[in-house]
Enzyme design. Structure first.
Site, PDB file in Angstrom:
ATOM      1  N   TYR A 189      -0.355 -34.819   0.019  1.00  0.00           N
ATOM      2  CA  TYR A 189      -0.074 -33.373  -1.047  1.00  0.00           C
ATOM      3  C   TYR A 189       1.612 -33.214  -1.405  1.00  0.00           C
ATOM      4  O   TYR A 189       1.704 -34.349  -1.562  1.00  0.00           O
ATOM      5  CB  TYR A 189      -0.315 -31.974  -0.025  1.00  0.00           C
ATOM      6  CG  TYR A 189      -0.133 -30.868  -0.542  1.00  0.00           C
ATOM      7  CD1 TYR A 189      -1.160 -30.414  -1.537  1.00  0.00           C
ATOM      8  CD2 TYR A 189       0.520 -29.719   0.065  1.00  0.00           C
ATOM      9  CE1 TYR A 189      -0.856 -29.036  -2.303  1.00  0.00           C
ATOM     10  CE2 TYR A 189       0.788 -28.489  -0.664  1.00  0.00           C
ATOM     11  CZ  TYR A 189      -0.286 -28.187  -1.948  1.00  0.00           C
ATOM     12  OH  TYR A 189      -0.100 -26.894  -2.405  1.00  0.00           O
TER      13      TYR A 189
ATOM     14  N   LYS B 156      -5.651 -30.693  -2.652  1.00  0.00           N
ATOM     15  CA  LYS B 156      -5.665 -29.345  -2.558  1.00  0.00           C
ATOM     16  C   LYS B 156      -7.001 -29.356  -1.394  1.00  0.00           C
ATOM     17  O   LYS B 156      -6.740 -28.618  -0.407  1.00  0.00           O
ATOM     18  CB  LYS B 156      -6.083 -28.427  -3.594  1.00  0.00           C
ATOM     19  CG  LYS B 156      -4.763 -28.217  -4.568  1.00  0.00           C
ATOM     20  CD  LYS B 156      -4.018 -26.949  -4.104  1.00  0.00           C
ATOM     21  CE  LYS B 156      -2.584 -27.333  -5.077  1.00  0.00           C
ATOM     22  NZ  LYS B 156      -1.585 -26.054  -4.419  1.00  0.00           N
TER      23      LYS B 156
ATOM     24  N   ALA C  75       9.497 -18.519 -16.319  1.00  0.00           N
ATOM     25  CA  ALA C  75       8.779 -17.209 -16.442  1.00  0.00           C
ATOM     26  C   ALA C  75       7.241 -17.626 -16.881  1.00  0.00           C
ATOM     27  O   ALA C  75       6.841 -17.049 -17.676  1.00  0.00           O
ATOM     28  CB  ALA C  75       9.338 -16.356 -17.401  1.00  0.00           C
TER      29      ALA C  75
ATOM     30  N   ALA D 151       3.428 -19.675 -12.712  1.00  0.00           N
ATOM     31  CA  ALA D 151       3.690 -19.466 -11.201  1.00  0.00           C
ATOM     32  C   ALA D 151       4.874 -18.060 -11.189  1.00  0.00           C
ATOM     33  O   ALA D 151       4.886 -16.903 -10.653  1.00  0.00           O
ATOM     34  CB  ALA D 151       4.617 -20.251 -10.494  1.00  0.00           C
TER      35      ALA D 151
ATOM     36  N   ASN E 227       2.201 -22.524  -1.996  1.00  0.00           N
ATOM     37  CA  ASN E 227       0.778 -21.836  -1.769  1.00  0.00           C
ATOM     38  C   ASN E 227      -0.063 -22.476  -0.610  1.00  0.00           C
ATOM     39  O   ASN E 227      -1.465 -21.699  -0.361  1.00  0.00           O
ATOM     40  CB  ASN E 227       0.133 -21.584  -3.037  1.00  0.00           C
ATOM     41  CG  ASN E 227       0.074 -22.846  -3.939  1.00  0.00           C
ATOM     42  OD1 ASN E 227      -0.096 -23.993  -3.344  1.00  0.00           O
ATOM     43  ND2 ASN E 227       0.218 -22.862  -5.242  1.00  0.00           N
TER      44      ASN E 227
HETATM   45  N1  LIG Z   1       5.804 -23.239  -4.272  1.00  0.00           N
HETATM   46  C1  LIG Z   1       4.700 -23.099  -4.828  1.00  0.00           C
HETATM   47  O1  LIG Z   1       3.704 -22.738  -4.036  1.00  0.00           O
HETATM   48  C2  LIG Z   1       4.422 -23.456  -6.415  1.00  0.00           C
HETATM   49  C3  LIG Z   1       3.209 -23.060  -6.957  1.00  0.00           C
HETATM   50  C4  LIG Z   1       3.057 -23.017  -8.299  1.00  0.00           C
HETATM   51  C5  LIG Z   1       3.906 -23.582  -9.025  1.00  0.00           C
HETATM   52  N2  LIG Z   1       5.017 -23.879  -8.560  1.00  0.00           N
HETATM   53  C6  LIG Z   1       6.065 -24.696  -9.205  1.00  0.00           C
HETATM   54  O2  LIG Z   1       6.621 -24.096 -10.266  1.00  0.00           O
HETATM   55  C7  LIG Z   1       6.899 -24.800 -11.203  1.00  0.00           C
HETATM   56  C8  LIG Z   1       6.468 -24.122 -12.655  1.00  0.00           C
HETATM   57  O3  LIG Z   1       4.976 -24.455 -12.550  1.00  0.00           O
HETATM   58  P1  LIG Z   1       4.256 -23.387 -13.531  1.00  0.00           P
HETATM   59  O4  LIG Z   1       2.667 -23.690 -13.211  1.00  0.00           O
HETATM   60  O5  LIG Z   1       4.618 -22.073 -13.491  1.00  0.00           O
HETATM   61  O6  LIG Z   1       4.637 -24.096 -14.954  1.00  0.00           O
HETATM   62  P2  LIG Z   1       4.796 -23.306 -16.220  1.00  0.00           P
HETATM   63  O7  LIG Z   1       4.780 -24.187 -17.316  1.00  0.00           O
HETATM   64  O8  LIG Z   1       3.619 -22.301 -16.630  1.00  0.00           O
HETATM   65  O9  LIG Z   1       5.929 -22.554 -16.287  1.00  0.00           O
HETATM   66  C9  LIG Z   1       7.235 -22.893 -16.307  1.00  0.00           C
HETATM   67  C10 LIG Z   1       8.040 -21.946 -17.046  1.00  0.00           C
HETATM   68  O10 LIG Z   1       9.583 -22.439 -16.858  1.00  0.00           O
HETATM   69  C11 LIG Z   1      10.389 -21.842 -17.923  1.00  0.00           C
HETATM   70  N3  LIG Z   1      11.263 -22.961 -18.313  1.00  0.00           N
HETATM   71  C12 LIG Z   1      11.055 -24.300 -18.499  1.00  0.00           C
HETATM   72  N4  LIG Z   1      12.068 -24.788 -18.879  1.00  0.00           N
HETATM   73  C13 LIG Z   1      13.274 -23.989 -18.594  1.00  0.00           C
HETATM   74  C14 LIG Z   1      14.715 -23.974 -18.753  1.00  0.00           C
HETATM   75  N5  LIG Z   1      15.068 -24.835 -19.278  1.00  0.00           N
HETATM   76  N6  LIG Z   1      15.097 -22.692 -18.514  1.00  0.00           N
HETATM   77  C15 LIG Z   1      14.379 -21.700 -17.914  1.00  0.00           C
HETATM   78  N7  LIG Z   1      13.246 -21.414 -17.855  1.00  0.00           N
HETATM   79  C16 LIG Z   1      12.507 -22.678 -18.201  1.00  0.00           C
HETATM   80  C17 LIG Z   1       9.358 -21.442 -18.836  1.00  0.00           C
HETATM   81  O11 LIG Z   1       9.395 -20.079 -18.968  1.00  0.00           O
HETATM   82  C18 LIG Z   1       7.880 -21.928 -18.356  1.00  0.00           C
HETATM   83  O12 LIG Z   1       7.011 -20.979 -18.802  1.00  0.00           O
HETATM   84  C19 LIG Z   1       6.549 -26.095 -10.964  1.00  0.00           C
HETATM   85  O13 LIG Z   1       7.607 -26.897 -10.656  1.00  0.00           O
HETATM   86  C20 LIG Z   1       5.721 -25.969  -9.995  1.00  0.00           C
HETATM   87  O14 LIG Z   1       5.386 -27.168  -9.055  1.00  0.00           O
HETATM   88  C21 LIG Z   1       5.188 -24.139  -7.165  1.00  0.00           C
HETATM   89  O1  LIG Z   2       0.537 -27.913  -5.340  1.00  0.00           O
HETATM   90  C1  LIG Z   2       1.808 -27.540  -4.906  1.00  0.00           C
HETATM   91  O2  LIG Z   2       2.362 -27.886  -4.034  1.00  0.00           O
HETATM   92  C2  LIG Z   2       2.087 -26.064  -5.223  1.00  0.00           C
HETATM   93  C3  LIG Z   2       1.696 -25.589  -6.483  1.00  0.00           C
HETATM   94  O3  LIG Z   2       0.426 -25.373  -6.537  1.00  0.00           O
HETATM   95  C4  LIG Z   2       2.372 -26.412  -7.529  1.00  0.00           C
HETATM   96  O4  LIG Z   2       1.815 -26.319  -8.672  1.00  0.00           O
HETATM   97  O5  LIG Z   2       3.672 -26.802  -7.206  1.00  0.00           O
HETATM   98 MG   LIG Z   3      -0.266 -25.893  -8.361  1.00  0.00          MG
END
Ligand SMILES: NC(=O)c1ccc[n+]([C@@H]2O[C@H](COP(=O)([O-])OP(=O)(O)OC[C@H]3O[C@@H](n4cnc5c(N)ncnc54)[C@H](O)[C@@H]3O)[C@@H](O)[C@H]2O)c1
Ligand SMILES: O=C(O)C[C@H](O)C(=O)O
Ligand SMILES: [Mg+2]
Length: 569
Positions: A108, A181, A309, A312, A470
């Site tokens: 993962y 997943k 924004a 996520a 998640n």
């Molecule tokens: N920890 C978790 O469980 C978890 C879950 C889902 C996503 N994530 C992480 O969150 C991150 C975003 O994923 P997502 O699916 O929301 O992607 P996404 O493309 O929907 O969102 C990313 C957002 O980041 C912003 N962004 C991009 N470049 C930027 C910059 N230079 N300055 C400020 N903002 C900027 C934009 O608003 C964009 O909408 C990824 O790295 C993903 O791995 C983590």
């Molecule tokens: O896949 C993960 O590790 C968490 C999340 O769903 C992501 O997209 O980063």
């Molecule tokens: Mg994901």
């Protein structure tokens, strides 16, 4: 009539098969390799096809562990485990379960990201179902080709590969996030592995280097237009729901517009959820709740800056806002506690924002004299932090290193226990490392990260770093929905999952993690599933009776990696 040669007999807890010889050894559900008993070898025509000495599952697992350790790097370990999964389901899950801490980061996040980027090069065998936008008529045939019938599927994870973790569009290689997943679902949530289907919706890719790569295995055209896309997704949802009416439909790593649109279209009609919006929102809420407890400041008094924004980030904001409302604020007051920063800086009124971002846009008069960054085209993170003095800072931007020392020191200047959650994956895209955050705040920060990090020693305290991923939510969420025979995934079920995770965190002593340890993920998932099933009943969406015995029913429903008899029929 079911013409499948192999079926699981739940009453006798055994596999029944008409297959013989090599066909048995090449079916990972049946294959026990050197652990087939003498009787099975005789009945299944395996005599002479495997070496004579019989090993136990424990012996096989320790041998496989040594083979795993001998791999030169993490990608090779991922490929090794994938090959094991292709050969022998039980041994794969036994091994992963025994070394969850060590192997989750391989099957993962973060290594799954590398495996996705390298998909067409490391390809060995197909796994899952590949649905092509160029052949929507084949969707039904392909899903049927799994050999699974209407009562045989609990869960389908689908991606379109557009927004894999924070690494973007990887086309057909996205299948590995669905596979990864599902590995977590089984290892951590006890979802029966034979009752799941990983899916990739191959709608093309906008990554030129893939389209031009002679080895690339997906459709070699750009992502299709919205109308074609929506029709294809509709075909997938209709067909999946018709063939497997009880299955949870899990959506993973879609681009922000599609993620939200799909959820809005199907969330009220089917048992479905988007992991990046809702699963992430729930795990973030769990981390915040345990951070709030450690900070000593009640939830209703916090101010939140979210950097990133997108799918996520706004998912996180929505669930946290609901929690602030539950803590006594009006919806409007709660919404005003958020400052969300996107790729053009702080979301403000008058900016072109997406509809799901709009509620969080700050009033123009509030920010009239805030300084702007001409290159960015808006108000940068540093200025937002300086003006707002947030108590909580969340990173969902996929921008590695974006939480810089000046920003964090500025935040810590006015808040003694800032809650800082760099949630972006994989590891290289974390907005800051825990060591940096603890260093810059002199140990004051309450930190959790999306990818796994080792403990950090600062001063005389060793800080355990909880993983705000998640993975703490989705296994238990779907398990609870499955056990309760839920018809929908409600907000109440998500809230219950977050609360259950937060409750699993025992201590807020100095250095304690904000989330439970990964090694205990199975226990956490059982607690989450129990709470989710209760919430489903409370919300009137459970078709099964959810009584006092729900905790033990959840545990009994969890699949265990043990060998069962393979019976020749
Ligand atoms: N920890 C978790 O469980 C978890 C879950 C889902 C996503 N994530 C992480 O969150 C991150 C975003 O994923 P997502 O699916 O929301 O992607 P996404 O493309 O929907 O969102 C990313 C957002 O980041 C912003 N962004 C991009 N470049 C930027 C910059 N230079 N300055 C400020 N903002 C900027 C934009 O608003 C964009 O909408 C990824 O790295 C993903 O791995 C983590
Ligand atoms: O896949 C993960 O590790 C968490 C999340 O769903 C992501 O997209 O980063
Ligand atoms: Mg994901």
């Amino acid at each position: 009539m079911n013409t499948e040669p192999t079926r699981w007999n739940p009453d006798l807890e055994r596999w029944e098969t008409t297959s013989r010889g090599r066909a048995v050894l090449t079916d990972p559900r049946l294959n026990k390799g050197t652990a087939f008993t003498e009787d099975e070898r005789q009945a299944l025509d395996l005599v002479g096809l495997i070496p004579p000495h019989v090993l136990t599952l424990e012996q096989q697992s320790s041998r496989a562990y040594a083979q795993f350790l001998a791999q030169p790097d993490d990608l090779a370990k991922n490929v090794y485990l994938a090959a094991l999964q292709d050969r022998n389901t039980v041994l794969f899950y036994r091994l992963v379960g025994e070394h969850l801490d060590e192997m989750l980061p391989i099957v993962y996040t973060p290594t799954v990201g590398t495996a996705i980027q390298r998909y067409s090069y490391e390809y060995r065998r197909p796994r899952g179902v590949y649905l092509s936008v160029d052949a929507p008529k084949d969707v039904e045939r392909s899903l049927r080709a799994t050999g699974l019938g209407p009562d045989d599927v609990d869960l389908i994870v689908a991606t379109d590969g557009e927004a894999i973790l924070g690494i973007g569009d990887w086309g057909v290689g996205g299948i590995n996030i669905s596979v990864g997943k599902l590995a977590v679902y089984t290892a951590a949530g006890g979802i029966h592995p034979a009752r799941t289907i990983p899916v990739v919706l191959d709608v093309g890719t906008n990554r030129k280097e893939l389209m031009e790569d002679p080895l690339y295995l997906g459709n070699r055209h750009p992502r299709v237009d919205r109308e074609t896309y929506d029709a294809f997704v509709e075909t997938y949802v209709d067909t999946a729901n018709r063939l497997f009416p009880g299955a949870v439909l899990h959506w993973e790593d879609f681009g922000p517009d599609n993620a939200r649109r799909i959820l809005a279209r199907y969330g009220d009609r089917y048992l479905t959820f988007n992991d990046d919006v809702q699963g992430t929102g729930a795990v973030n809420l769990a981390a915040v709740l345990s951070g709030v407890r450690a900070s000593g400041t009640p939830l209703r008094d916090h101010r939140v800056v979210i950097f990133g924004a997108g799918t996520a980030g706004i998912g996180v904001a929505d669930q946290l806002r609901d929690a602030l409302v539950s803590a006594g604020l009006t919806p409007d007051e709660a919404t005003r506690r958020f400052w969300c920063v996107g790729r053009h800086g702080l979301l403000t009124e008058g900016m072109a924002v997406r509809d799901f971002q709009a509620p969080y846009a700050r009033p123009a008069e509030e920010v009239a004299d805030w300084s702007r960054d001409a290159d960015l085209g808006g108000i940068p993170l540093a200025e937002v932090v300086h003006r707002v003095s947030p108590t909580i800072l969340i990173g969902t931007s996929g921008q590695g290193g974006a939480f810089t020392e000046p920003v964090i020191r500025d935040m810590a200047a006015s808040v003694s226990r800032p809650i800082i959650l760099p949630m972006s994956n994989p590891t290289s895209l974390a907005e800051a490392t825990p060591a940096q955050l603890l260093g810059w705040t002199d140990g004051g920060a309450l930190v959790a990260t999306g990818s796994p990090f080792a403990p950090v020693t600062h001063g005389d305290i060793t800080y355990q770093i909880g993983q705000a991923n998640n993975a703490f939510i989705f296994p238990g969420l779907s398990l609870g929905a499955i056990v309760a025979h839920a018809t929908r995934m409600t907000d109440g079920m998500l809230k219950a999952s977050a609360d259950a995770v937060a409750e699993q965190v025992g201590s807020s002593a100095p250095g304690a993690a904000l989330l439970p340890p990964t090694q205990q993920l199975r226990e956490t998932s059982a607690a989450v599933a129990t709470a989710v099933a209760r919430a489903a009943a409370h919300d009137g969406v459970a078709r099964a009776t959810v009584g006092d015995d729900i905790g033990s029913r959840v545990r009994a429903a969890m699949w265990q990696p043990d060998y069962h008899p393979v019976h020749a029929v």
